[in-house]
Design a protein around this motif. Structure first.
Motif, PDB file in Angstrom:
ATOM      1  N   UNK A 134       4.391   4.753  21.817  1.00 53.66           N
ATOM      2  CA  UNK A 134       4.951   5.168  22.706  1.00 53.66           C
ATOM      3  C   UNK A 134       6.539   5.355  22.870  1.00 53.66           C
ATOM      4  N   UNK A 135       7.064   5.329  21.650  1.00 49.34           N
ATOM      5  CA  UNK A 135       8.425   5.548  21.426  1.00 49.34           C
ATOM      6  C   UNK A 135       8.511   6.258  20.093  1.00 49.34           C
ATOM      7  N   UNK A 136       9.809   6.733  19.739  1.00 47.23           N
ATOM      8  CA  UNK A 136       9.882   7.578  18.269  1.00 47.23           C
ATOM      9  C   UNK A 136      10.859   6.594  17.712  1.00 47.23           C
ATOM     10  N   UNK A 137      10.708   6.511  16.361  1.00 47.70           N
ATOM     11  CA  UNK A 137      12.041   5.929  15.580  1.00 47.70           C
ATOM     12  C   UNK A 137      13.295   6.529  15.783  1.00 47.70           C
ATOM     13  N   UNK A 138      14.301   5.956  15.471  1.00 46.33           N
ATOM     14  CA  UNK A 138      15.673   6.658  15.861  1.00 46.33           C
ATOM     15  C   UNK A 138      15.932   7.947  15.053  1.00 46.33           C
ATOM     16  N   UNK A 139      16.703   8.625  15.429  1.00 47.19           N
ATOM     17  CA  UNK A 139      16.803  10.126  14.936  1.00 47.19           C
ATOM     18  C   UNK A 139      17.213  10.016  13.456  1.00 47.19           C
ATOM     19  N   UNK A 174      15.268  12.021  10.439  1.00 47.33           N
ATOM     20  CA  UNK A 174      15.766  12.864   9.597  1.00 47.33           C
ATOM     21  C   UNK A 174      15.878  12.340   8.045  1.00 47.33           C
ATOM     22  N   UNK A 175      15.852  11.256   7.875  1.00 44.22           N
ATOM     23  CA  UNK A 175      15.793  10.692   6.444  1.00 44.22           C
ATOM     24  C   UNK A 175      14.605  11.239   5.853  1.00 44.22           C
ATOM     25  N   UNK A 176      13.268  11.014   6.483  1.00 42.11           N
ATOM     26  CA  UNK A 176      12.199  11.388   6.092  1.00 42.11           C
ATOM     27  C   UNK A 176      11.898  12.747   5.915  1.00 42.11           C
ATOM     28  N   UNK A 177      12.406  13.514   7.077  1.00 39.34           N
ATOM     29  CA  UNK A 177      12.038  14.873   7.294  1.00 39.34           C
ATOM     30  C   UNK A 177      12.816  15.778   6.183  1.00 39.34           C
ATOM     31  N   UNK A 178      14.166  15.194   5.695  1.00 41.74           N
ATOM     32  CA  UNK A 178      14.928  16.106   5.353  1.00 41.74           C
ATOM     33  C   UNK A 178      15.360  15.633   3.860  1.00 41.74           C
ATOM     34  N   UNK A 179      15.968  14.407   3.778  1.00 44.64           N
ATOM     35  CA  UNK A 179      16.563  13.902   2.772  1.00 44.64           C
ATOM     36  C   UNK A 179      15.538  13.311   1.582  1.00 44.64           C
ATOM     37  N   UNK A 180      14.569  12.686   2.194  1.00 48.80           N
ATOM     38  CA  UNK A 180      13.331  12.246   1.390  1.00 48.80           C
ATOM     39  C   UNK A 180      12.719  13.493   0.770  1.00 48.80           C
ATOM     40  N   UNK A 181      12.182  14.437   1.513  1.00 50.99           N
ATOM     41  CA  UNK A 181      11.559  15.439   0.999  1.00 50.99           C
ATOM     42  C   UNK A 181      12.161  16.425   0.105  1.00 50.99           C
ATOM     43  N   UNK A 182      13.511  16.511   0.375  1.00 49.35           N
ATOM     44  CA  UNK A 182      14.438  17.537  -0.254  1.00 49.35           C
ATOM     45  C   UNK A 182      14.575  16.720  -1.765  1.00 49.35           C
ATOM     46  N   UNK A 183      14.889  15.539  -1.901  1.00 52.04           N
ATOM     47  CA  UNK A 183      14.960  14.763  -3.231  1.00 52.04           C
ATOM     48  C   UNK A 183      13.782  15.001  -3.815  1.00 52.04           C
ATOM     49  N   UNK A 184      12.526  14.732  -3.214  1.00 47.80           N
ATOM     50  CA  UNK A 184      11.149  14.625  -4.042  1.00 47.80           C
ATOM     51  C   UNK A 184      10.808  15.935  -4.471  1.00 47.80           C
ATOM     52  N   UNK A 185      10.962  17.074  -3.735  1.00 49.20           N
ATOM     53  CA  UNK A 185      11.095  18.461  -4.211  1.00 49.20           C
ATOM     54  C   UNK A 185      11.852  18.732  -5.489  1.00 49.20           C
ATOM     55  N   UNK A 200       0.799  -1.303  -0.125  1.00 50.20           N
ATOM     56  CA  UNK A 200      -0.088  -0.128  -0.064  1.00 50.20           C
ATOM     57  C   UNK A 200       0.812   1.326  -0.028  1.00 50.20           C
ATOM     58  N   UNK A 201       1.948   1.451   0.612  1.00 40.27           N
ATOM     59  CA  UNK A 201       2.622   2.606   0.950  1.00 40.27           C
ATOM     60  C   UNK A 201       3.582   2.773  -0.134  1.00 40.27           C
ATOM     61  N   UNK A 202       3.892   4.204  -0.437  1.00 45.24           N
ATOM     62  CA  UNK A 202       4.815   4.687  -1.476  1.00 45.24           C
ATOM     63  C   UNK A 202       6.261   4.164  -1.187  1.00 45.24           C
ATOM     64  N   UNK A 203       6.536   4.564   0.231  1.00 43.80           N
ATOM     65  CA  UNK A 203       8.003   4.234   0.706  1.00 43.80           C
ATOM     66  C   UNK A 203       8.289   3.767   2.082  1.00 43.80           C
ATOM     67  N   UNK A 204       8.967   2.957   2.328  1.00 42.62           N
ATOM     68  CA  UNK A 204       9.395   2.646   3.975  1.00 42.62           C
ATOM     69  C   UNK A 204      10.421   3.066   4.135  1.00 42.62           C
ATOM     70  N   UNK A 205      10.579   3.422   5.570  1.00 43.41           N
ATOM     71  CA  UNK A 205      11.854   3.602   6.284  1.00 43.41           C
ATOM     72  C   UNK A 205      12.101   2.614   7.461  1.00 43.41           C
ATOM     73  N   UNK A 206      13.310   2.232   7.581  1.00 40.63           N
ATOM     74  CA  UNK A 206      13.568   1.331   8.693  1.00 40.63           C
ATOM     75  C   UNK A 206      14.223   2.066  10.074  1.00 40.63           C
ATOM     76  N   UNK A 207      14.307   1.216  11.114  1.00 45.12           N
ATOM     77  CA  UNK A 207      14.887   1.780  12.353  1.00 45.12           C
ATOM     78  C   UNK A 207      16.420   2.009  12.295  1.00 45.12           C
ATOM     79  N   UNK A 208      17.072   1.213  11.478  1.00 44.83           N
ATOM     80  CA  UNK A 208      18.693   1.040  11.607  1.00 44.83           C
ATOM     81  C   UNK A 208      19.303   0.673  10.355  1.00 44.83           C
ATOM     82  N   UNK A 209      18.812   0.288   9.559  1.00 41.43           N
ATOM     83  CA  UNK A 209      19.673  -0.158   8.184  1.00 41.43           C
ATOM     84  C   UNK A 209      19.957   0.841   7.317  1.00 41.43           C
ATOM     85  N   UNK A 210      19.472   2.190   7.588  1.00 39.51           N
ATOM     86  CA  UNK A 210      20.011   3.295   6.788  1.00 39.51           C
ATOM     87  C   UNK A 210      19.207   3.352   5.333  1.00 39.51           C
TER      88      UNK A 210
END
Length: 208
Positions: free
Chosen positions: A146-151, A155-166, A103-113
Motif C-alpha cells: 500500500x506504499x512505495x519505497x522512497x524515491x 531511482x537507484x534501481x530504475x536508473x543507477x543499477x540498470x545503467x551500471x548493469x548495461x 535468493x535475490x541478486x541484489x537488495x535495495x533499502x529504504x534510506x541508507x543509500x
C-alpha cells in the motif's frame, strides 16, 4: 599520485589517450565490482551449509525482476540494521527453504543509500521460478502493498543499477522489466510498487 600525473604530462597525445583509456576501463570495472556493499561487510557468508553448487549465470541477461521482502515490512534505516536483516533472510532461505544461498541478486533499502549484494552478478539466484538462469532479481526491503519505497531507492534501481548493469555488459540494453507476480503465484512486489514499475521504461506486460 603526483608521480603518475608527471608521467602523464610527459607522454605524447597518442600515448596519453591510450593511458586514459586503460585508466577509465579500470575505473569502470572498479565501480561495477565495488558499487554494492560486499557480502563480507554486511556479515553474509558464502553459504551456511551448501547443498547445491551455485551455477554461473550467462551474460548479458534480458530479464530483470522486481521484488519486495514483505517481511521485514519496514525498510531498514541503518547499516547495522540492514546487515542484520540480510543475515536473517539468508538463514531463512538456506535453512528453511533449503536453497544454496540468499535468493535475490541484489537488495535495495529504504534510506541508507546502499545496494546490497546477494547472489550478485555472476551466479544464478532463486527469485523467479523458471527464469532464474536468465534474470537478475532486485528486492526492495519492506512491504509495498500500500506504499512505495522512497524515491531515492526507486531511482537507484530504475536508473543507477540498470545503467551500471548495461554498461558492464551484465544486462542487455533491450532488457524487459517484470514484477515477481508475473512469474509466480504471489503478490510480490506489492500492489503499489507493482503499479509503479509499470510506468518504468522497459516494463513488459507479457512474460514468455
Amino acid at each position: 599520485m603526483v608521480q603518475a600525473l608527471t608521467v602523464r604530462r610527459n607522454l605524447n597525445e597518442s600515448e596519453r589517450k591510450r593511458l586514459d583509456d586503460v585508466m577509465n576501463q579500470g575505473f569502470d570495472q572498479f565501480v561495477h565490482v565495488y558499487a554494492s556493499v560486499p557480502r563480507s561487510l554486511r556479515g553474509l557468508n558464502g553459504g551456511l551449509q551448501l547443498t547445491l553448487v551455485l551455477p554461473p549465470i550467462c551474460l548479458s541477461l534480458c530479464y530483470l525482476f522486481i521484488h519486495h521482502t514483505y517481511q521485514p515490512s519496514r525498510p531498514c534505516t541503518t547499516f547495522d540494521q540492514c546487515a542484520s536483516e540480510m543475515r536473517s533472510m539468508q538463514c531463512y532461505h538456506q535453512q528453511t527453504n533449503g536453497w544454496s544461498d540468499i535468493g535475490y541478486s541484489f537488495f535495495v533499502t529504504g534510506s541508507d543509500g546502499n545496494l546490497y549484494k546477494g547472489h550478485g552478478w555472476n551466479w544464478v539466484g532463486a527469485h523467479a521460478y523458471g527464469y532464474n538462469s536468465i534474470s537478475y532479481g532486485v528486492c526492495f526491503i519492506g512491504d509495498y502493498t500500500s506504499t512505495l519505497p522512497v524515491k531515492s531507492a526507486m531511482d537507484m534501481v530504475q536508473y543507477d543499477f540498470t545503467s551500471c548493469a548495461i554498461s558492464a555488459g551484465r544486462l542487455s540494453s533491450y532488457y524487459n522489466l517484470y514484477g515477481h507476480r508475473q512469474a509466480d503465484a504471489t503478490e510480490c512486489p506489492g500492489n503499489t510498487l507493482y503499479h509503479e514499475i509499470q510506468k518504468w521504461e522497459h516494463w513488459e506486460s507479457y512474460l514468455p
